[in-house]
Design an enzyme around this catalytic site. Structure first.
Site, PDB file in Angstrom:
ATOM      1  N   ASN A  80      36.827 -28.088  41.458  1.00 22.59           N
ATOM      2  CA  ASN A  80      36.124 -28.284  40.184  1.00 22.59           C
ATOM      3  C   ASN A  80      36.584 -27.244  39.172  1.00 22.59           C
ATOM      4  OD1 ASN A  80      34.555 -30.460  40.991  1.00 22.59           O
ATOM      5  ND2 ASN A  80      32.780 -29.218  41.522  1.00 22.59           N
TER       6      ASN A  80
ATOM      7  N   HIS B 281      32.012 -38.501  40.439  1.00 22.85           N
ATOM      8  CA  HIS B 281      33.340 -38.364  39.825  1.00 22.85           C
ATOM      9  C   HIS B 281      33.945 -39.729  39.492  1.00 22.85           C
ATOM     10  CE1 HIS B 281      33.834 -33.986  40.694  1.00 22.85           C
ATOM     11  NE2 HIS B 281      33.023 -34.263  41.688  1.00 22.85           N
TER      12      HIS B 281
HETATM   13 FE1  HDE Z   1      32.871 -34.272  46.213  1.00 24.76          FE
HETATM   14  N1  HDE Z   1      32.911 -36.268  46.607  1.00 24.76           N
HETATM   15  N2  HDE Z   1      31.381 -34.068  47.546  1.00 24.76           N
HETATM   16  N3  HDE Z   1      32.683 -32.326  45.715  1.00 24.76           N
HETATM   17  N4  HDE Z   1      34.314 -34.483  44.860  1.00 24.76           N
HETATM   18  C1  HDE Z   1      33.739 -37.162  46.036  1.00 24.76           C
HETATM   19  O1  HDE Z   1      34.946 -38.764  47.180  1.00 24.76           O
HETATM   20  C2  HDE Z   1      31.003 -34.979  48.459  1.00 24.76           C
HETATM   21  C3  HDE Z   1      31.820 -31.431  46.274  1.00 24.76           C
HETATM   22  C4  HDE Z   1      34.927 -33.485  44.167  1.00 24.76           C
HETATM   23  O2  HDE Z   1      39.224 -37.370  41.559  1.00 24.76           O
HETATM   24  C5  HDE Z   1      33.667 -38.509  46.683  1.00 24.76           C
HETATM   25  O3  HDE Z   1      36.768 -40.012  46.661  1.00 24.76           O
HETATM   26  C6  HDE Z   1      30.018 -34.416  49.348  1.00 24.76           C
HETATM   27  C7  HDE Z   1      32.164 -30.086  45.905  1.00 24.76           C
HETATM   28  C8  HDE Z   1      35.934 -34.037  43.303  1.00 24.76           C
HETATM   29  O4  HDE Z   1      38.973 -38.832  43.168  1.00 24.76           O
HETATM   30  C9  HDE Z   1      32.671 -38.309  47.834  1.00 24.76           C
HETATM   31  C10 HDE Z   1      29.806 -33.139  48.904  1.00 24.76           C
HETATM   32  C11 HDE Z   1      33.261 -30.214  45.095  1.00 24.76           C
HETATM   33  C12 HDE Z   1      35.888 -35.419  43.523  1.00 24.76           C
HETATM   34  C13 HDE Z   1      32.306 -36.861  47.655  1.00 24.76           C
HETATM   35  C14 HDE Z   1      30.676 -32.930  47.791  1.00 24.76           C
HETATM   36  C15 HDE Z   1      33.565 -31.606  44.984  1.00 24.76           C
HETATM   37  C16 HDE Z   1      34.881 -35.657  44.508  1.00 24.76           C
HETATM   38  C17 HDE Z   1      33.376 -39.657  45.786  1.00 24.76           C
HETATM   39  C18 HDE Z   1      28.823 -32.136  49.458  1.00 24.76           C
HETATM   40  C19 HDE Z   1      34.024 -29.096  44.388  1.00 24.76           C
HETATM   41  C20 HDE Z   1      36.713 -36.462  42.830  1.00 24.76           C
HETATM   42  C21 HDE Z   1      34.681 -40.431  45.675  1.00 24.76           C
HETATM   43  C22 HDE Z   1      29.280 -31.470  50.601  1.00 24.76           C
HETATM   44  C23 HDE Z   1      34.701 -28.212  45.267  1.00 24.76           C
HETATM   45  C24 HDE Z   1      38.027 -36.708  43.478  1.00 24.76           C
HETATM   46  C25 HDE Z   1      35.604 -39.750  46.520  1.00 24.76           C
HETATM   47  C26 HDE Z   1      38.807 -37.718  42.676  1.00 24.76           C
HETATM   48  C27 HDE Z   1      34.578 -36.908  45.031  1.00 24.76           C
HETATM   49  C28 HDE Z   1      31.464 -36.266  48.503  1.00 24.76           C
HETATM   50  C29 HDE Z   1      30.671 -31.714  47.078  1.00 24.76           C
HETATM   51  C30 HDE Z   1      34.662 -32.082  44.204  1.00 24.76           C
HETATM   52  C31 HDE Z   1      31.483 -39.248  47.842  1.00 24.76           C
HETATM   53  C32 HDE Z   1      29.344 -35.112  50.487  1.00 24.76           C
HETATM   54  C33 HDE Z   1      31.486 -28.795  46.364  1.00 24.76           C
HETATM   55  C34 HDE Z   1      36.837 -33.270  42.337  1.00 24.76           C
HETATM   56  O5  HDE Z   1      33.279 -38.499  49.077  1.00 24.76           O
END
Ligand code: HDE
Length: 697
Positions: free
Chosen positions: A145, A72
């Site tokens: 999302n 993202h």
């Molecule tokens: Fe994320 N995800 N994610 N994700 N995600 C990040 O956090 C992560 C997942 C989502 O506008 C990171 O601040 C793991 C699902 C959004 O700043 C990080 C797993 C969904 C955003 C991270 C997931 C998301 C992130 C990277 C597996 C939908 C952007 C930078 C369990 C429900 C937020 C940050 C923004 C961002 C990890 C899965 C949505 C690396 C480990 C499922 C919208 O922490």
């Protein structure tokens, strides 16, 4: 607040300059006499390291970047507020859900997942839809999302998914796309991804604008009421402007013409006071429903169809302010799924639980220390009292003597000898007492083993046009995959989803015969009913509001027609841009010059939702062989856009090869006001899909 020249107020003893002083200073506050020349020994001599002013400037510049988000990275943030329209004390004790009419400030960041910070907006990808609610009980982050399911069921697989999607480690490409071997290799070896694959191969992954997308909390959460009773909940954002996507060929061209298409769209809409809105909806259900439901409610690769549990609308999100500074707000905002408030709680969804660890960890890396909540965009807007202290960049430092508890200092009067804050059983967050037991194991439950039923349900819920787009997308992506075994393995999965789809894709990638089906972990359910809520086209706006009409004018164009189109569009709340052969504009039939917003090669039809061509006969002849003018018309035709025209432009439409192919998507507006009104009303259908060569509903 710092002023516009970034003259920070510094510490408490800072002496503000008297009157209007715009003298530049260093970050240490030293006035600067010359910001253009480094201190040197003689006019042509070496630069001196003694120049603390130049060195500070370069030092700061060298450290301007922070690590981009691992996923993202490309995102766009905007301020807004959430207004509760229906209190739900029966479900949740959260203050944000209890005072009808109350407004809670918010910050929302939309994003793509795979591309880096500079990647184009219209990549085929999932869009992030993350909202921070600054509630009176602390920040609640709903980090969702635009697609309600996810690729994987367990957080431990996330690094592999993302590695596979992002550029290959040896060559460093392809950027911001999934049409490559690594991605489809991983996916075709992960049957649990099949439902999500249907969504990302649908037009949901190429939205026309952030304003026209849905949002989903994805996981099942809990709502807990004042009596401690829990219900399960899924969160939904429904755009008031309806759903809309672009077509793939259009997306490719938009990325070339305007890689900032989505962020520009959001900025422009808010700047024009046309504030986008979403309704917050909840699907609430209890343990009994969870027991009976065909799938595990903890499985993030499944939805609960709206037809089974209706979405109840409880509030409205209005995005009404652009940021003042992109870095300070959009780049530094730190969402954390574990930010919840009393009255909301987690479930044991193994994806959510993993995320709850990950986001805090990632913020430490990105923002450089544990005090990222001191940055204004992350700071709660309610009182914050605790004994945490020190660390890098500590901005809010406790006063007084007590920095531990229990302590026996003063009695909470805020004085120097005050005892400081105390936990409150009454007001504090308490976890829902969900029973937990079982052996420590690494094993996915049987209830997570069905990977195809809802993939099929999604596919059969689409209109034939949308189904064709999905088959085309799969064919496109798999055609970019070099290894034959990966392509065929994918078709082996599709056979479990829908026979026709599998056949279409097999034909599309030139397989002579269908491959074997991949082995099943569990027999899918093949008679789930259609869910109309899953189709974009069944949920269009029925109005041209919030959309953009591009009017291509040239000398001699009928001024009355142009003005009729403009006012008809404005009447329904649509935007209009004028395109002309020169940015200066063109002289219309009334002899007056009309200014243009875009020169023709900077304003291609792909950036508009519908187009009009209004020129004098001579101009139309002149531009009949002009490449950008022909592309303007050809693309609008190919992308099924409604096109208004006057008969005077016949030569140009003939040059573009469409005059004899005019269908009901072409509307002659030469008769003036009523015709213009009818045209704009027809544009409410957004596209003339009949032009696409597919069977109709
Ligand atoms: Fe994320 N995800 N994610 N994700 N995600 C990040 O956090 C992560 C997942 C989502 O506008 C990171 O601040 C793991 C699902 C959004 O700043 C990080 C797993 C969904 C955003 C991270 C997931 C998301 C992130 C990277 C597996 C939908 C952007 C930078 C369990 C429900 C937020 C940050 C923004 C961002 C990890 C899965 C949505 C690396 C480990 C499922 C919208 O922490």
């Amino acid at each position: 607040m710092a002023d516009q020249f970034n003259l920070s107020e510094g510490g408490a003893n800072h002496q503000k300059p008297k009157g209007k002083d715009d003298t530049m200073t260093t970050a240490q506050g030293h006035p600067v006499a010359d910001d253009q020349n480094w201190l040197t020994a003689g006019e042509r001599g070496p630069q001196l390291l003694e120049d603390h002013i130049a060195r500070e400037k370069i030092f700061h510049f060298d450290h301007e970047r922070i690590p981009e988000r691992v996923v993202h990275a490309r995102g766009y943030g905007v301020h807004g507020h959430f207004k509760l329209t229906r209190a739900i004390p029966e479900y949740s004790s959260a203050q944000i859900f209890n005072e009808e009419g109350a407004e809670t400030p918010t910050f929302t960041r939309f994003s793509t997942v795979a591309g880096n910070k500079g990647s184009p907006d219209l990549a085929r990808d999932v869009r992030g839809f993350a909202t921070k609610f600054y509630t009176p009980q602390g920040n609640w982050d709903l980090v969702g999302n635009n697609i309600p399911v996810f690729f994987i069921q367990d957080a431990i697989k996330f690094p592999d998914l993302i590695h596979a999607a992002k550029p290959a480690p040896d060559r460093g490409f392809p950027q911001a796309q999934t049409a490559h071997d690594n991605f489809w290799d991983f996916i075709s070896l992960s049957p649990e991804a099949m439902h999500m694959v249907m969504w990302i191969m649908s037009d949901r992954a190429i939205p026309r604008s952030f304003r026209f997308m849905e949002g989903f909390g994805v996981h099942t959460f809990r709502l807990v009421n004042a009596e401690g009773k829990s219900h399960f909940v899924k969160f939904h954002w429904k755009p008031k402007l309806g759903l809309q996507s672009v077509v793939w060929n259009e997306a490719l061209k938009v990325n070339g013409m305007d890689p900032d298409f989505h962020r520009r769209d959001m900025w422009d809409a808010i700047d024009a006071g046309d504030f986008p809105q979403w309704e917050l909806g909840i699907q609430v259900f209890d343990d009994d429903f969870a027991e009976e439901f065909e799938f595990d409610i903890l499985d993030a690769t499944k939805i609960i169809p709206e037809e089974q549990v209706p979405v109840e609308i409880i509030g409205t999100l209005t995005l009404d302010a652009n940021v003042d500074n992109f870095f300070a707000e959009t780049e530094q905002v730190a969402f954390c799924t574990q930010n919840i408030v009393p009255g909301i709680d987690f479930t044991d969804d193994p994806l959510l639980q993993g995320r709850n660890f990950s986001y805090l960890d990632t913020q430490l890396k990105r923002l450089g220390g544990p005090n990222f909540t001191h940055i204004p965009i992350n700071a709660p807007k309610c009182p914050v009292r605790h004994f945490q202290q020190d660390g890098q960049m500590a901005m809010h430092n406790p006063k007084g003597r007590a920095n531990y508890e229990p302590n026996s200092w003063g009695s909470g009067d805020g004085s120097k000898e005050d005892r400081g804050p105390r936990a409150s059983q009454e007001r504090g967050f308490t976890s829902y007492e969900a029973p937990v037991e079982g052996p420590k194991i690494r094993r996915r439950g049987e209830t997570f083993a069905d990977h195809y039923s809802q993939a099929r349900q999604f596919y059969i819920s689409q209109t034939p046009i949308e189904q064709t787009h999905m088959a085309n997308a799969l064919t496109f992506e798999l055609s970019k995959v070099e290894r034959m075994d990966i392509r065929t393995r994918m078709v082996g999965h599709l056979r479990h989803i829908d026979g026709d789809l599998a056949q279409e894709v097999a034909d599309g990638i030139g397989l002579d015969k269908l491959p074997e089906k991949v082995p099943l972990a569990r027999e899918p359910i093949t008679d789930l009913p259609e869910s109309p809520a899953l189709s974009i086209l069944k949920n269009g706006p029925g109005s041209f509001k919030g959309r953009k009409l591009g009017i291509y004018i040239a000398e001699g164009g009928d001024a009355e027609v142009v003005s009729a189109l403009k006012s008809a569009a404005k009447d329904v709340g649509a935007m209009v841009e004028i395109i002309a052969p020169h940015v200066a504009g063109a002289k219309l039939s009334d002899g007056k010059m009309m200014e243009a917003d875009e020169k023709i090669d900077g304003g291609p039809s792909v950036v508009y939702d519908a187009v009009a061509v209004v020129m004098g006969e001579d101009s139309a002849k002149r531009f009949a062989k002009d490449k950008p003018s022909i592309d303007f018309i050809n693309d609008a035709f190919a992308h099924a856009k409604f096109t208004a025209y006057v008969p005077a432009v016949r030569a140009l439409l003939t040059g573009a090869g469409v005059w004899d192919r005019r269908d009901d998507g072409f509307i002659d507006v030469s008769s003036g006001k009523t015709a213009a009104k009818d045209f704009i009303e027809t544009c409410g259908k957004l596209r003339f899909w009949e032009r696409e060569n597919v069977k109709q509903d």
